[in-house]
Write a protein that holds these residues in place. Sequence first.
Motif, PDB file in Angstrom:
ATOM      1  N   ALA A 796      -7.550  12.947  -0.386  1.00  0.00           N
ATOM      2  CA  ALA A 796      -6.334  14.196   0.139  1.00  0.00           C
ATOM      3  C   ALA A 796      -5.121  13.877   0.723  1.00  0.00           C
ATOM      4  O   ALA A 796      -4.523  14.943   1.563  1.00  0.00           O
ATOM      5  CB  ALA A 796      -7.437  14.714   0.580  1.00  0.00           C
ATOM      6  N   SER A 797      -5.320  12.811   1.476  1.00  0.00           N
ATOM      7  CA  SER A 797      -4.866  11.960   1.954  1.00  0.00           C
ATOM      8  C   SER A 797      -2.803  11.934   0.987  1.00  0.00           C
ATOM      9  O   SER A 797      -1.836  11.845   1.379  1.00  0.00           O
ATOM     10  CB  SER A 797      -4.861  11.371   3.120  1.00  0.00           C
ATOM     11  OG  SER A 797      -4.698   9.752   2.068  1.00  0.00           O
ATOM     12  N   GLY A 798      -3.140  12.217  -0.193  1.00  0.00           N
ATOM     13  CA  GLY A 798      -2.034  11.344  -1.164  1.00  0.00           C
ATOM     14  C   GLY A 798      -1.813   9.462  -1.469  1.00  0.00           C
ATOM     15  O   GLY A 798      -1.460   9.398  -2.530  1.00  0.00           O
ATOM     16  N   SER A 799      -3.086   9.270  -0.975  1.00  0.00           N
ATOM     17  CA  SER A 799      -3.240   7.793  -1.432  1.00  0.00           C
ATOM     18  C   SER A 799      -4.281   7.201  -2.610  1.00  0.00           C
ATOM     19  O   SER A 799      -4.973   8.168  -3.254  1.00  0.00           O
ATOM     20  CB  SER A 799      -3.881   7.203  -0.562  1.00  0.00           C
ATOM     21  OG  SER A 799      -3.598   7.219   1.130  1.00  0.00           O
ATOM     22  N   LEU A 835       5.846   2.481  -8.082  1.00  0.00           N
ATOM     23  CA  LEU A 835       5.962   1.665  -6.559  1.00  0.00           C
ATOM     24  C   LEU A 835       4.219   1.497  -6.338  1.00  0.00           C
ATOM     25  O   LEU A 835       4.521   0.984  -6.005  1.00  0.00           O
ATOM     26  CB  LEU A 835       6.551   2.386  -5.739  1.00  0.00           C
ATOM     27  CG  LEU A 835       7.722   2.759  -5.685  1.00  0.00           C
ATOM     28  CD1 LEU A 835       8.795   3.500  -5.310  1.00  0.00           C
ATOM     29  CD2 LEU A 835       8.733   1.012  -4.934  1.00  0.00           C
ATOM     30  N   GLU A 836       3.821   2.266  -7.153  1.00  0.00           N
ATOM     31  CA  GLU A 836       2.175   2.752  -6.622  1.00  0.00           C
ATOM     32  C   GLU A 836       1.324   1.903  -6.391  1.00  0.00           C
ATOM     33  O   GLU A 836       0.632   1.551  -6.241  1.00  0.00           O
ATOM     34  CB  GLU A 836       2.127   4.122  -6.727  1.00  0.00           C
ATOM     35  CG  GLU A 836       2.761   5.167  -6.087  1.00  0.00           C
ATOM     36  CD  GLU A 836       2.583   6.324  -6.531  1.00  0.00           C
ATOM     37  OE1 GLU A 836       1.351   7.183  -5.761  1.00  0.00           O
ATOM     38  OE2 GLU A 836       2.013   6.741  -7.721  1.00  0.00           O
ATOM     39  N   GLU A 840       0.467  -7.716  -9.861  1.00  0.00           N
ATOM     40  CA  GLU A 840      -0.845  -7.752 -10.774  1.00  0.00           C
ATOM     41  C   GLU A 840      -1.579  -6.292 -11.548  1.00  0.00           C
ATOM     42  O   GLU A 840      -1.310  -6.385 -12.461  1.00  0.00           O
ATOM     43  CB  GLU A 840      -2.560  -7.547  -9.569  1.00  0.00           C
ATOM     44  CG  GLU A 840      -3.344  -8.386 -10.728  1.00  0.00           C
ATOM     45  CD  GLU A 840      -4.650  -9.287  -9.775  1.00  0.00           C
ATOM     46  OE1 GLU A 840      -5.432  -9.243 -10.681  1.00  0.00           O
ATOM     47  OE2 GLU A 840      -4.185  -9.604  -8.540  1.00  0.00           O
ATOM     48  N   SER A 841      -1.630  -5.043 -10.998  1.00  0.00           N
ATOM     49  CA  SER A 841      -2.174  -3.905 -11.809  1.00  0.00           C
ATOM     50  C   SER A 841      -0.694  -3.851 -12.610  1.00  0.00           C
ATOM     51  O   SER A 841      -0.626  -2.679 -13.928  1.00  0.00           O
ATOM     52  CB  SER A 841      -1.987  -2.443 -10.784  1.00  0.00           C
ATOM     53  OG  SER A 841      -3.189  -3.635  -9.782  1.00  0.00           O
ATOM     54  N   ALA A 980       9.009   6.804   0.116  1.00  0.00           N
ATOM     55  CA  ALA A 980       9.386   5.501  -1.024  1.00  0.00           C
ATOM     56  C   ALA A 980       9.967   6.060  -2.942  1.00  0.00           C
ATOM     57  O   ALA A 980      11.092   5.295  -2.809  1.00  0.00           O
ATOM     58  CB  ALA A 980       8.211   4.172  -0.876  1.00  0.00           C
ATOM     59  N   VAL A 981       9.186   6.920  -3.187  1.00  0.00           N
ATOM     60  CA  VAL A 981       9.861   6.917  -4.488  1.00  0.00           C
ATOM     61  C   VAL A 981      11.245   7.747  -4.468  1.00  0.00           C
ATOM     62  O   VAL A 981      12.244   7.597  -5.321  1.00  0.00           O
ATOM     63  CB  VAL A 981       8.618   8.131  -5.189  1.00  0.00           C
ATOM     64  CG1 VAL A 981       9.656   8.226  -6.687  1.00  0.00           C
ATOM     65  CG2 VAL A 981       7.476   7.250  -5.281  1.00  0.00           C
TER      66      VAL A 981
END
Length: 999
Positions: A796-799, A835-836, A840-841, A980-981
């Motif tokens: 819900a917070s956009g994380s 950016l997110e 590694e991912s 950031a984006v």
Amino acid sequence: MYPELEVFNTDVAPTGLINAAKQFLETGDPSVPRGVSVSQDIWDAESTGSNLVTDIGWNENTEKLLRFFIYLSDGNPGPVVHPHMYLVGVLNAVLSEDSKVRPEVAEAVADGIDEHHQNLEEFIEIFLNSYARSNAWDLSDPANSQEPFVNPVANLVFRNIGSRCLKDPSSLSDHSGLFGALAVHRPEITHAWAEQALSFKSWHLIATWSEIVKVSDEYDESCLTYCKNIPNDDAADAFRILTELNDVRGGKYEDVLIEAASRPQAALGHEGLELLFEKIPARVVEVMARAFEIPDAGQHTSFTNGPAYTKLFSKIRDEWDSSGASLLRNVISNYSSYQIGDLLKERLTNLKPQHYPVLRDSFLTQVEKQSPQDRIEMWRIMAETYPRACLGDFENLLKGKSKPLRELSAKVVAKERGREVFKEMEELLGSRKADSRLGAAAYFEHLSDSTAAAILKSAVEIEKSEKVRDALRKAHSACEQDSDVDSEPSAMSLQEIEAEIASLANRMKLPKCKWLNIEALPQLVTEDGTLISPKAAEFLIVKQAKHKLIEIAPDALPLLSHLERKNNAEFAINLVEGFLDSDQVAADRWALTLGGLLGDQRIIPPLLSRIQGWCENSRHKLAEYAAQAISLLPGDEPLMVLDTLATRYRSKFKNVGKACAAAFEAAAVARGITPDELGDMVVPSFEFDEDGVRTFEWEDGSISAELGPDFKLQWFDAETEKSWKSIPAFVPDEVKDEVKLLNKMIRETMKGQTARLELTLVRQRRWPVARWRELFENHPVLKSFASRLVWGIYDASGSLLRSFRRYPNGLLADAAGELEELPEKSVEIGMIHPLELDKESLDAWRAHLSRMKVKPPFPQLDRPVELLDPLHGNRKEITISRDKEVGAGTFRSRSEKRGWVRGSVIDAGGISSIYKQFPGAEIEVVLPTNNFWIGIDPMDTVELSSAYFVKEGTVERGSYEYDEPGPDDPRVLRFDQVPAVVYSETLADLKAITYQAEK
């Protein structure tokens, strides 16, 4: 054998020249190049010389080839410049402000020319006439009389300037940077130049005098004499030169400067006006009244929304009885026509009735200068600003022949005078002149007074002109709507329509267009299949052709309400194809309107194929009409096309993009949703089921097609399981035509959705899980996009919680292949921005896509990423673009491709900035520009400044709006206030846009 000879473009270089170069490399004989006759294009020759020192490694053969160009130049004296251009190209490359030529190579070039060229003074004259980069002369040691410049080639040029270079003062003035050294070390050249410059008129000389007076006071008298002799037309140039002279001499020439500022052409400039306010405030209005006596004085003004002009215009009222009235009269009379709107709407906003007579007289003087079309715009401006100043004129225009002016005047008179002129307008309905009756009808339409309904009804009954009768009916309808009774017009029966058509049969005049063959058109058919009179088509075209907008003409509505698309699509397609096969005159746009009102999806591909060509050939209005016609079609496919066109033309051919966006937004408003939500809804399924299969049937058989991940159709028979790579020959032609149209629409969908989804990624849009499933997991078209992108699950917070991908078989899994189950509540789905993800991912997903041979529809994980250094969070200025210069064509192409649009249009068609919006973050980034204007030559150079982030909507834009932010502007956001984006996408854009400047 000689790779150095690759500098020549063998497609255009003379064969004899290349053979001579090869012979010289073998023998070193100077007579070989000196005996060559050259007539190659000078630009190709210059490019060849430039390539020698930029693209080829410096070695013994390269140095020999330089000497070949030297001997070629000094062996061909005379007016023909072609043989010299190879050597000019070498010097251009070495002296270029962004030159990457190594210092040792530059020195070798200078030494080689100095040693071997036998006609240096003549060559330097040719070079200076061919090369005009005045900022390439960087001083290193101004006191050194032989080597004052950093670049050894610059010193070579400096030493060899002779009297030949003074034949045309402007050619030497193109290189104003030379004069900082010439004025000190070569006074004989400088004095000779100054003497000749006294009779020479050119803006080039401003920078030259500036360089001279900065280093020596020996030339002050010559400078003053030059400025005194400058004609009034160029007084602004004299003011600029004297401003520099006075500044460097500590105010010694202030009196001369004030006198220069008082000359009309200088006073009109913002800097001159500011000086007048500072030094002689009591005389400013008087001086400016004289200044504005110059015809088209507005073309010489600058920064008219700045504080000096704001103060000046306010003084018109304060000093009305002295010079204020004269100033107003001259400003209005001699302002440029395109500036009048800004002047009256923004600058002269508090004029009183006592000022109106002067305003009216000067305005009429200005109107008389304009073309008929521009006069309409001028009157529109007056109607919006000071209509009561010209109320009598509007009443006269109400009776005139110009329909736009009649309509405009009717609106003004109805609003400003209301029922005061009711009786007069009623009498006008009986005028012998049709134009006067039309004007009265327009007045009553805008008045919308129910008491006029009976008068208009009576007027309709006795009116003989069909054109006036239509206008009276329209006015009657507007007045009836104002009454208390139910005024909804009753639908006309088909019999009534047929009767009206019969009554008009002998009076209808078809539009004049050679391509229209009325007899060849299919007969119109009603909803129940009844054929209508052949004259119905003629009636429909006549009524629609009189209506200029791409919408149903009111007089055609009764007939159209009885027609149904399915039965009349061939009629519509016939009209559209006839229009497209003609010269496509804008007046025939009624054919596009009827195509949209009665046609089907078959009109979309031919219109789409023409829109791009119309845009590129400056027929933007036709492209807008086509888009509006598409918007009249039913279903989702037309809306999808509009959404695609709005995205495609959001920056280039913006008027077309705006027309598409407006039609699309109107459809969204009508449905009570946002344009983004409508964009999701209108991606058509093209009748494919959730498995991506569609069956085509005909009388004796059927065949099925599966839409593959590559958006290509694979054909099969569901009963026999037989398959084909392309549509089989036994399929009927009508099905093949249907498939051909389908393939075109699928290709258009791919283009549009690719652009839309990338924009969605940048904007970081999210969807609830259930909505995402509808759109991307189950949609037969969008699921292919979903399978080629990486998605994120956000709280819900956009994380970001987790990331996944949809496999073609419908399964969801992460980069390691672990299956993913989507939570149904409290989360949203969106496209991952690199950016997110941590390194590694990100590496894991890149490896996964590579292993699975998945090619994303646009750069997603591999798009450029720019990270903010935490120590720079309090900074505001994006310096990537500062002091960069980029070719205008390259700059426009790169910026528009990335969604940047132009800002305000200012003096002389200048463009003050470009900007890009990030609506999701409510932020925009602004990049101020210099030397950028409408219609700029693609080969010219645009100068860039630093860029700034601001809150969306805080920068004013429009004609003559100077509101670009600067480093100390309170609207500018710190980097740590920017998502950031947005920060990353902006820096990536600016690096791409300015790349050429760093090459």
